[in-house]
Design an enzyme around this catalytic site. Structure first.
Site, PDB file in Angstrom:
ATOM      1  N   ASP A  43       3.502   0.646 -11.178  1.00 56.93           N
ATOM      2  CA  ASP A  43       3.653   2.003 -11.275  1.00 56.93           C
ATOM      3  C   ASP A  43       4.782   2.307 -10.103  1.00 56.93           C
ATOM      4  OD1 ASP A  43       3.647   4.386 -12.305  1.00 56.93           O
ATOM      5  OD2 ASP A  43       1.584   4.715 -12.362  1.00 56.93           O
TER       6      ASP A  43
HETATM    7  C1  BGC Z   1       3.311   7.440 -13.694  1.00 60.54           C
HETATM    8  C2  BGC Z   1       3.456   6.292 -14.676  1.00 60.54           C
HETATM    9  C3  BGC Z   1       4.901   6.536 -15.254  1.00 60.54           C
HETATM   10  C4  BGC Z   1       5.955   6.357 -14.197  1.00 60.54           C
HETATM   11  C5  BGC Z   1       7.350   6.368 -14.497  1.00 60.54           C
HETATM   12  C6  BGC Z   1       4.209   7.399 -12.622  1.00 60.54           C
HETATM   13  O1  BGC Z   1       4.264   8.585 -11.763  1.00 60.54           O
HETATM   14  O2  BGC Z   1       1.985   7.107 -13.131  1.00 60.54           O
HETATM   15  O3  BGC Z   1       2.645   6.813 -15.903  1.00 60.54           O
HETATM   16  O4  BGC Z   1       4.991   5.518 -16.364  1.00 60.54           O
HETATM   17  O5  BGC Z   1       5.789   7.382 -13.024  1.00 60.54           O
HETATM   18  O6  BGC Z   1       7.693   7.572 -15.042  1.00 60.54           O
END
Ligand code: BGC
Length: 714
Positions: free
Chosen positions: A257
């Site tokens: 993540d």
């Molecule tokens: C979120 C994810 C997401 C990623 C990219 C993160 O802050 O937890 O779910 O896919 O950002 O946008």
């Protein structure tokens, strides 16, 4: 030599680490770290993947740098969150879960994939498979709700929808099962907080959705930001390396993540970025999203002998293989090279309206005040969410940010062009000003009905949007009390429409409004869909995928709870209960009314003695005793009353739908493979145990409404 072997043989270490790096373009910021200009790094081959970029033009421009100007010409993998539609916004996932319609879940994912791929994307960070039993947690909005079995159905449908039958097709996206695993039970519902749950809960509640996604062939997976029982998921060797890779055989790409590898330092398990990179790589994380830990840390770790080049190569190979499977080597521009036909866009809008309509949950409809009578000539549309088109989109709109959406007011005016529809917001969504309440109350005079549009701002749910008190914000309660008091005095009905990314704690409103609709956030066609239901053009058919608490103190509240040795008994002091609130939810999982009135009778289950390899055939007769045609969702639960471990009070095992004209009857058939009656024994191994199991069928998880029969496992 395969294409991948040939490329790998030529790659330098910086080029390899480039393939393990994903960085954000400037379009959207979804985390605390912001990337700079990546163009030179793409040409140098030291950035191999991008996120948060949209539009075929810019995507192809970046792709051209990688393919035509970098030394090895490796195409970029470009991904974006598609949480509830790409440009065409559908209802938020929690709302969509409440349609209990696998085909619909798949269709919206398919259409979103088409739209995203038409803009050059090859990957999406979806579906989100985090079971949530805590409405305080804002990300509840992005997920399937409280039930693990429902989650498995959604997981399969979404992976099929996003990926289609062939990953290399120009309209297919690599899906990403996230967030692995057990992000939902964050401590006290507070975003990013620690998670501490039992091994049993992990296996029974949180892993099954991911198992289903794996079975459906999901191409990628993202570990959660959170720690699980002391080990951050980004570095979780037992679950990522031993379970996911070794036991389940997952050889797809694991993408971290946003900045999660660097956050291992703040978790307190890594001393520095080198340490963090080592932990994540060893656990099996292939792509570092936004931490730049692999590029900065792995060369040092390699030199110190803390990782091997073979470990790095294994990850690079997985990334290159995904790019190959997506057809990016054969034609890096195939996604986004043909503009979408107008007809496809129109159809997508119609689908958005259909799914929005089906996601609306009618929680209450006293005296059948809905649908609005055709004679209703004057409507008072009151509340801060009545004329709030932007809010209708809900949290995390991704590429749909600048797309239009319909407000309730606009939807009603379009549906009832001859009605006199007046509007006053009364109060803002939050804030302390209640000067507008009087004007809103005055609107009731002379109206045939009041529509009270209340709830949350879209950004009050979603990532980083936990609320300790998930109730009506600001002065909305005061508005509701004033409007309802006036309407009462005038003898006109009040229909409350709630917008939220979670079940809200609204016991007063539920008691005093004549009708109550959970409209969640329904996306671009929200207002039209709501008007369809209010006017009776469509009968509501959505069911809540989460229990609605009476009080925040009941959280977590869910139908699959385990029994206690002292079940609630109002006459016995020493039993499991609260002194100040009932144990039951305000609205049970699966609750949702329609414009029909369904009576259940004649439950039949065959055979009554079963072995593990058998299949149960369950049927029930339904009669629509109402005056309107409507669709009913029938739920199938099981209850294992005697086992070697305590079993949930109810377990969902199926659902089916039946549409009936007034005064007619029909049967619903369900099948249940008896292997699904296995449970995890004391040693956490699955067992099929002889004994009795109750089969329960009905309109929701509310026990009083269920027909039941007992079968015997042998
Ligand atoms: C979120 C994810 C997401 C990623 C990219 C993160 O802050 O937890 O779910 O896919 O950002 O946008």
């Amino acid at each position: 030599m395969s294409r991948i072997d040939a490329i790998m043989a030529q790659m330098t270490l910086p080029e390899k680490l480039g393939q393990l790096t994903m960085t954000a373009s400037g379009y959207a910021v979804t985390g605390p770290v912001i990337a700079g200009d990546s163009t030179q790094a793409i040409i140098d081959g030291t950035i191999g993947n991008l996120l948060n970029m949209v539009g075929a033009g810019p995507v192809h421009e970046m792709q051209r740098l990688a393919v035509e100007q970098s030394r090895l010409g490796i195409p970029l993998l470009i991904g974006l969150d598609i949480i509830h539609g790409h440009r065409t916004l559908f209802p938020i996932p929690l709302a969509e879960a409440g349609t209990f319609d696998d085909a619909l879940w798949e269709r919206t994912a398919r259409e979103a994939a088409r739209e995203g791929a038409a803009e050059g994307l090859a990957m999406t960070f979806a579906p989100m498979l985090d079971v949530s039993r805590d409405p305080r947690w804002g990300r509840t909005a992005e997920g399937p709700g409280e039930d693990p079995w429902l989650n498995t159905r959604i997981a399969r449908a979404k992976v099929r929808g996003f990926q289609g039958g062939d990953l290399s097709a120009p309209d297919a996206l690599a899906a990403c099962a996230k967030h692995f695993v057990a992000y939902g039970p964050v401590n006290a519902g507070r975003e990013y907080a620690a998670v501490d749950i039992s091994e049993r809960t992990l296996r029974e509640v949180h892993l099954p959705g991911f198992v289903a996604a794996l079975e459906a062939g999901v191409a990628t997976l993202m570990p959660a930001f959170t720690d699980l029982n002391g080990v951050p998921m980004t570095a979780h060797v037992p679950l990522l390396r031993d379970w996911l890779r070794a036991k389940m055989g997952f050889d797809g790409v694991i993408v971290s993540d946003y900045n999660a590898i660097a956050e291992l330092i703040k978790h307190g398990v890594a001393a520095d970025l080198v340490d963090a990179a080592v932990l994540a790589l060893k656990a099996g994380v292939d792509i570092d999203m936004m931490a730049d830990a692999y590029r900065k840390g792995l060369p040092v770790a390699l030199e110190q002998g803390r990782v091997t080049i073979e470990e790095i190569d294994a990850s690079v190979r997985r990334v290159l293989r995904l790019k190959e499977q997506l057809g990016l080597f054969d034609d890096p521009y195939r996604r986004g090279s043909t503009p979408e036909p107008e007809a496809a866009i129109d159809e997508r809008r119609a689908l958005a309206r259909e799914v929005a309509r089906k996601a609306i949950v009618m929680l209450k409809n006293e005296r059948d005040v809905l649908p609005l009578p055709a004679a209703a000539a004057r409507l008072a549309v009151v509340g801060p969410l009545a004329d709030a088109s932007t809010e209708m989109k809900g949290p995390w709109w991704g590429a749909g940010e600048h797309e239009p959406a319909t407000s309730v007011l606009a939807g009603l005016r379009a549906a009832l062009p001859r009605a006199d529809i007046r509007h006053a917001p009364g109060v803002a969504i939050d804030g302390a000003d209640d000067n507008g309440i009087q004007a809103a109350v005055a609107l009731c005079d002379g109206a045939d009905a009041v529509l009270l549009c209340l709830g949350e701002r879209a950004t009050m749910s979603g990532e980083a949007a936990s609320r300790a008190t998930p109730a009506l914000p600001g002065r909305q309660q005061a508005l509701a009390e004033a409007v309802i008091a006036r309407a009462r005095a005038l003898g006109i009905p009040v229909i409350a429409i709630l917008f939220s990314g979670r079940p809200l704690v609204v016991p007063w409103l539920a008691e005093h409004a004549d009708a109550l609709l959970a409209a969640w956030f329904l996306g671009r066609e929200a207002g039209h869909a709501i008007a369809d239901v209010l006017t009776g053009q469509a009968s509501p058919s959505g069911r809540t995928p989460m229990s609605w608490p009476r009080a925040v103190g009941q959280v977590p509240i869910y139908f699959g709870a385990r029994p206690t040795g002292r079940p609630m008994n109002p006459a016995d002091y020493y039993t499991s209960k609260y002194q100040d609130v009932d144990n039951t939810p305000l609205y049970a999982f699966g609750h949702g009314l329609s414009y029909g009135r369904f009576r259940y009778e004649g439950l039949e289950v065959e055979p009554r003695r079963v072995r593990e390899q058998d299949t149960l055939r369950i049927s029930v007769r339904l009669r629509n005793e109402g005056v309107r045609e409507a669709e009913e969702t029938v739920f199938l639960f099981v209850r294992d009353k005697l086992a070697r471990v305590t079993r949930p009070l109810l377990e969902l095992k199926g659902y089916a739908k039946l549409q009936l004209k007034p005064g007619t009857a029909g049967s619903v058939e369900l099948q249940l493979s008896c292997a699904e009656l296995r449970y995890l024994g004391p040693d956490l191994q699955p067992v099929f145990e002889p004994g009795e199991v109750e089969i329960l069928v009905g309109p929701s998880a509310e026990p009083a409404g269920l027909l039941r029969l007992t079968i015997e496992l042998c």
